[in-house]
Design a protein around this motif. Structure first.
Motif, short mmCIF file in Angstrom:
data_model
loop_
_atom_site.label_atom_id
_atom_site.label_comp_id
_atom_site.label_asym_id
_atom_site.label_seq_id
_atom_site.Cartn_x
_atom_site.Cartn_y
_atom_site.Cartn_z
N HIS A 1 -3.01 -5.98 -1.98
CA HIS A 1 -1.96 -6.52 -2.83
C HIS A 1 -1.33 -5.46 -3.73
O HIS A 1 -0.24 -5.67 -4.26
N GLU A 2 -1.98 -4.32 -3.89
CA GLU A 2 -1.42 -3.20 -4.64
C GLU A 2 -0.53 -2.31 -3.76
O GLU A 2 0.17 -1.44 -4.28
N LEU A 3 -0.56 -2.51 -2.45
CA LEU A 3 0.25 -1.70 -1.54
C LEU A 3 1.72 -2.03 -1.70
O LEU A 3 2.08 -3.11 -2.17
N SER A 4 2.55 -1.12 -1.25
CA SER A 4 4.00 -1.38 -1.27
C SER A 4 4.33 -2.52 -0.30
O SER A 4 3.57 -2.80 0.63
N GLY A 5 5.48 -3.14 -0.54
CA GLY A 5 5.92 -4.20 0.35
C GLY A 5 6.07 -3.71 1.78
O GLY A 5 5.74 -4.43 2.74
N LYS A 6 6.55 -2.48 1.93
CA LYS A 6 6.73 -1.92 3.27
C LYS A 6 5.39 -1.79 3.99
O LYS A 6 5.28 -2.09 5.17
N MET A 7 4.38 -1.35 3.26
CA MET A 7 3.05 -1.22 3.86
C MET A 7 2.49 -2.59 4.22
O MET A 7 1.90 -2.77 5.28
N GLN A 8 2.70 -3.56 3.34
CA GLN A 8 2.22 -4.92 3.63
C GLN A 8 2.92 -5.51 4.84
O GLN A 8 2.32 -6.28 5.58
N GLN A 9 4.19 -5.14 5.05
CA GLN A 9 4.91 -5.63 6.22
C GLN A 9 4.38 -5.01 7.50
O GLN A 9 4.47 -5.60 8.56
N SER A 10 3.81 -3.82 7.39
CA SER A 10 3.34 -3.12 8.59
C SER A 10 1.98 -3.60 9.08
O SER A 10 1.61 -3.32 10.22
N THR A 11 1.26 -4.31 8.23
CA THR A 11 -0.06 -4.81 8.65
C THR A 11 -0.40 -6.06 7.87
O THR A 11 0.08 -6.27 6.76
N SER A 12 -1.25 -6.86 8.44
CA SER A 12 -1.66 -8.10 7.77
C SER A 12 -2.85 -7.83 6.85
O SER A 12 -3.56 -6.82 7.00
N LEU A 13 -3.07 -8.74 5.93
CA LEU A 13 -4.22 -8.65 5.03
C LEU A 13 -5.51 -8.62 5.84
O LEU A 13 -6.41 -7.82 5.56
N LYS A 14 -5.60 -9.45 6.86
CA LYS A 14 -6.81 -9.53 7.68
C LYS A 14 -7.10 -8.19 8.36
O LYS A 14 -8.23 -7.69 8.31
N VAL A 15 -6.08 -7.60 8.99
CA VAL A 15 -6.26 -6.33 9.69
C VAL A 15 -6.63 -5.23 8.70
O VAL A 15 -7.53 -4.42 8.95
N PHE A 16 -5.94 -5.19 7.56
CA PHE A 16 -6.22 -4.18 6.54
C PHE A 16 -7.66 -4.30 6.04
O PHE A 16 -8.38 -3.31 5.94
N SER A 17 -8.08 -5.53 5.72
CA SER A 17 -9.44 -5.74 5.21
C SER A 17 -10.49 -5.36 6.24
O SER A 17 -11.51 -4.75 5.90
N GLU A 18 -10.24 -5.70 7.51
CA GLU A 18 -11.18 -5.31 8.57
C GLU A 18 -11.26 -3.80 8.70
O GLU A 18 -12.35 -3.23 8.86
N PHE A 19 -10.10 -3.13 8.63
CA PHE A 19 -10.07 -1.68 8.72
C PHE A 19 -10.85 -1.06 7.56
O PHE A 19 -11.67 -0.16 7.75
N MET A 20 -10.58 -1.51 6.34
CA MET A 20 -11.25 -0.95 5.17
C MET A 20 -12.76 -1.21 5.22
O MET A 20 -13.55 -0.33 4.87
N SER A 21 -13.16 -2.38 5.66
CA SER A 21 -14.60 -2.68 5.79
C SER A 21 -15.25 -1.74 6.78
O SER A 21 -16.35 -1.23 6.55
N SER A 22 -14.57 -1.52 7.90
CA SER A 22 -15.09 -0.62 8.92
C SER A 22 -15.20 0.81 8.39
O SER A 22 -16.22 1.48 8.59
N GLU A 23 -14.17 1.26 7.70
CA GLU A 23 -14.19 2.61 7.14
C GLU A 23 -15.28 2.75 6.09
O GLU A 23 -15.97 3.77 6.04
N LYS A 24 -15.45 1.74 5.26
CA LYS A 24 -16.49 1.81 4.22
C LYS A 24 -17.88 1.87 4.86
O LYS A 24 -18.75 2.60 4.39
N SER A 25 -18.07 1.11 5.95
CA SER A 25 -19.38 1.14 6.59
C SER A 25 -19.65 2.51 7.22
O SER A 25 -20.79 2.95 7.28
N GLU A 26 -18.58 3.20 7.65
CA GLU A 26 -18.74 4.54 8.22
C GLU A 26 -18.87 5.61 7.14
O GLU A 26 -19.69 6.52 7.24
N LEU A 27 -18.03 5.51 6.11
CA LEU A 27 -17.96 6.57 5.09
C LEU A 27 -18.89 6.34 3.91
O LEU A 27 -19.28 7.29 3.24
#
Length: 82
Positions: A47-73
């Motif tokens: 929700h802090e991302l720019s509108g353009k970034m939010q248009q490029s991906t959904s909340l679900k996809v972003f959250s899944e990506f971040m969860s995956s990255e956090k589990s790796e990093l």
């Protein structure tokens, strides 16, 4: 997930700002990001991302990506004292 490159570039760009006011703002924003990341508040980050970034991906996809990255990093390393 190439579409997130711009997001991370923007975060790292803010870290390198040289103007004093921008530098302080950047430090605050980076710290806010770190706190949200460490707590797994990926919806808040989205929700802090720019509108353009939010248009490029959904909340679900972003959250899944971040969860995956956090589990790796993992958590951020402690920052050195200023």
């Amino acid at each position: 997930m190439k579409k997130f490159d711009g997001f991370f570039i923007a975060v790292f760009f803010l870290i390198g700002c040289t103007d004093y006011n921008m530098s302080e703002i950047a430090k605050e924003k980076v710290e806010e990001f770190r706190v949200m990341y460490e707590k797994g508040l990926f919806d808040n980050i989205y929700h802090e991302l720019s509108g353009k970034m939010q248009q490029s991906t959904s909340l679900k996809v972003f959250s899944e990506f971040m969860s995956s990255e956090k589990s790796e990093l993992g958590q951020f390393k402690k920052k050195p004292a200023d």
